[in-house]
Design a protein around this motif. Structure first.
Motif, mmCIF file in Angstrom:
data_model
loop_
_atom_site.group_PDB
_atom_site.id
_atom_site.type_symbol
_atom_site.label_atom_id
_atom_site.label_comp_id
_atom_site.label_asym_id
_atom_site.label_seq_id
_atom_site.Cartn_x
_atom_site.Cartn_y
_atom_site.Cartn_z
ATOM 1 N N GLN A 1 0.838 -1.193 0.000
ATOM 2 C CA GLN A 1 0.000 0.000 0.000
ATOM 3 C C GLN A 1 0.876 1.247 0.000
ATOM 4 O O GLN A 1 1.974 1.239 0.545
ATOM 5 C CB GLN A 1 -0.913 -0.009 1.238
ATOM 6 N N PHE B 1 4.773 7.100 1.746
ATOM 7 C CA PHE B 1 5.247 5.887 2.397
ATOM 8 C C PHE B 1 4.662 4.657 1.723
ATOM 9 O O PHE B 1 3.481 4.643 1.356
ATOM 10 C CB PHE B 1 4.819 5.862 3.862
ATOM 11 N N GLY C 1 10.009 6.830 9.423
ATOM 12 C CA GLY C 1 8.834 6.036 9.132
ATOM 13 C C GLY C 1 8.066 5.676 10.379
ATOM 14 O O GLY C 1 8.380 6.122 11.480
ATOM 15 N N HIS D 1 -4.463 6.970 2.974
ATOM 16 C CA HIS D 1 -4.273 5.860 2.051
ATOM 17 C C HIS D 1 -4.459 6.326 0.618
ATOM 18 O O HIS D 1 -5.399 7.057 0.296
ATOM 19 C CB HIS D 1 -5.270 4.749 2.370
ATOM 20 N N LEU E 1 0.896 -4.066 9.133
ATOM 21 C CA LEU E 1 1.421 -3.245 8.046
ATOM 22 C C LEU E 1 2.712 -2.621 8.519
ATOM 23 O O LEU E 1 2.735 -1.918 9.531
ATOM 24 C CB LEU E 1 0.440 -2.135 7.662
ATOM 25 N N SER E 2 3.784 -2.867 7.764
ATOM 26 C CA SER E 2 5.090 -2.320 8.100
ATOM 27 C C SER E 2 5.423 -1.211 7.113
ATOM 28 O O SER E 2 5.381 -1.427 5.908
ATOM 29 C CB SER E 2 6.162 -3.405 8.025
ATOM 30 N N PHE E 3 5.773 -0.058 7.647
ATOM 31 C CA PHE E 3 6.025 1.124 6.817
ATOM 32 C C PHE E 3 7.513 1.364 6.624
ATOM 33 O O PHE E 3 8.324 1.116 7.514
ATOM 34 C CB PHE E 3 5.407 2.361 7.469
ATOM 35 N N GLY E 4 7.841 1.906 5.461
ATOM 36 C CA GLY E 4 9.194 2.360 5.209
ATOM 37 C C GLY E 4 9.407 3.750 5.775
ATOM 38 O O GLY E 4 8.514 4.317 6.407
ATOM 39 N N ALA E 5 10.591 4.307 5.517
ATOM 40 C CA ALA E 5 10.955 5.616 6.063
ATOM 41 C C ALA E 5 10.395 6.770 5.246
ATOM 42 O O ALA E 5 10.410 7.908 5.699
ATOM 43 C CB ALA E 5 12.467 5.740 6.174
ATOM 44 N N GLN F 1 1.492 11.621 3.604
ATOM 45 C CA GLN F 1 1.419 12.329 4.875
ATOM 46 C C GLN F 1 1.837 13.768 4.667
ATOM 47 O O GLN F 1 2.969 14.037 4.266
ATOM 48 C CB GLN F 1 2.323 11.682 5.931
ATOM 49 N N GLY G 1 3.036 16.941 9.817
ATOM 50 C CA GLY G 1 2.355 17.002 11.108
ATOM 51 C C GLY G 1 0.959 16.422 11.129
ATOM 52 O O GLY G 1 0.231 16.630 12.107
ATOM 53 N N ARG G 2 0.608 15.686 10.095
ATOM 54 C CA ARG G 2 -0.743 15.133 10.026
ATOM 55 C C ARG G 2 -0.711 13.615 9.995
ATOM 56 O O ARG G 2 0.344 12.981 9.934
ATOM 57 C CB ARG G 2 -1.445 15.647 8.753
ATOM 58 N N GLY G 3 -1.902 13.023 10.033
ATOM 59 C CA GLY G 3 -1.994 11.579 9.890
ATOM 60 C C GLY G 3 -1.794 11.168 8.444
ATOM 61 O O GLY G 3 -1.773 11.996 7.542
ATOM 62 N N LEU G 4 -1.626 9.876 8.227
ATOM 63 C CA LEU G 4 -1.413 9.364 6.870
ATOM 64 C C LEU G 4 -2.750 9.131 6.178
ATOM 65 O O LEU G 4 -3.755 8.789 6.819
ATOM 66 C CB LEU G 4 -0.631 8.051 6.919
ATOM 67 N N GLY H 1 -5.821 8.503 12.489
ATOM 68 C CA GLY H 1 -6.185 9.700 13.210
ATOM 69 C C GLY H 1 -5.190 10.808 12.913
ATOM 70 O O GLY H 1 -4.228 10.626 12.170
ATOM 71 N N TYR I 1 0.840 5.421 1.008
ATOM 72 C CA TYR I 1 0.164 6.441 1.806
ATOM 73 C C TYR I 1 0.865 7.780 1.611
ATOM 74 O O TYR I 1 2.062 7.835 1.296
ATOM 75 C CB TYR I 1 0.219 6.074 3.303
#
Lengths: 112, 113
Positions: A33, A88, B43, A45, A100-104, A37, A40-43, B105, A35
């Protein structure tokens, strides 16, 4: 642990140009997936591509997946200033498809 | 429509103090719930996830804990904060099932001083 790794870390382009970023991962996946961002906010999709899919489109976004190389790419066409954000990739491993594992991430700056 | 509420938006806490961050989801039932932490410019690190009431999976052994007392409520806690606990904490939910997309959120910026 972070499974996905995005490349490049940062990207600066002119408005109207295309932006391409890549994601590499290590283990077999259920899906991958992307995403976005804003600072300063949420991610948010963007798009999900399953392991049996090779390409997917959504508006100005195009995602490819190469499971043999364990890599994916995200292309944003005709970029706009509003596309400035961090992007991401997140992988869902076959071993545990609740995680779910996210990259940097790749930080994209679109110059007007 | 579904919404996720996370509070507070910012928090400054002294080292050794307790922590409680709350997250609630509206408009859906039996969601999967997640807590992630993001260090500045980095991340996301998965801390905890839950597939049902009272079911918590911990990904990182540390001084944080999570609880799910109600179907749509997810709480992140600590008895004594460390400097290294500083970061941006994000709650997220997905529909029941595996491999689904996450809805995040707005996050809590925690500074431990």
């Amino acid at each position: 642990s972070q499974q996905g790794e995005e490349d490049p870390q940062a990207l600066s382009i002119q408005e109207g140009e295309n932006a391409t970023m890549n994601c590499s991962y290590k283990t077999s996946i259920n899906n991958l997936q992307w995403y976005r961002q804003n600072s300063g906010r949420g991610l948010v999709h963007l798009i999900l591509i399953r392991s049996n899919e090779r390409e997917k489109h959504s508006g100005r976004l195009r995602v490819t997946l190469d499971t043999s190389k364990k890599s994916s790419s995200l292309l944003i066409t005709a970029s706009r200033a509003a596309d400035t954000a961090s992007y991401f990739c997140a992988t869902v491993p076959l071993s545990n498809d609740y995680k779910l594992s996210f990259g940097a991430g790749t930080t994209v700056t679109v110059r007007a | 429509s579904q919404t996720i509420h996370q509070w507070p938006a910012t928090l400054v806490q002294p080292v050794g103090s307790p922590l409680s961050l709350e997250c609630t989801v509206e408009g859906t039932s039996n969601p999967n719930l997640y807590w992630y932490r993001q260090a500045a410019g980095r991340g996301l690190q998965l801390l905890f996830y839950s597939v049902g009431i009272g079911q918590i999976s911990s990904e990182v052994p540390q001084n944080l804990s999570a609880s799910r007392p109600q179907d749509r409520q997810f709480i992140l806690s600590s008895k004594k904060l460390l400097l290294s606990d500083s970061g941006f904490y994000l709650c997220a939910w997905s529909v029941q099932g595996a491999g689904e997309k996450l809805f995040f959120g707005s996050g809590t910026q925690l500074s431990v001083l």
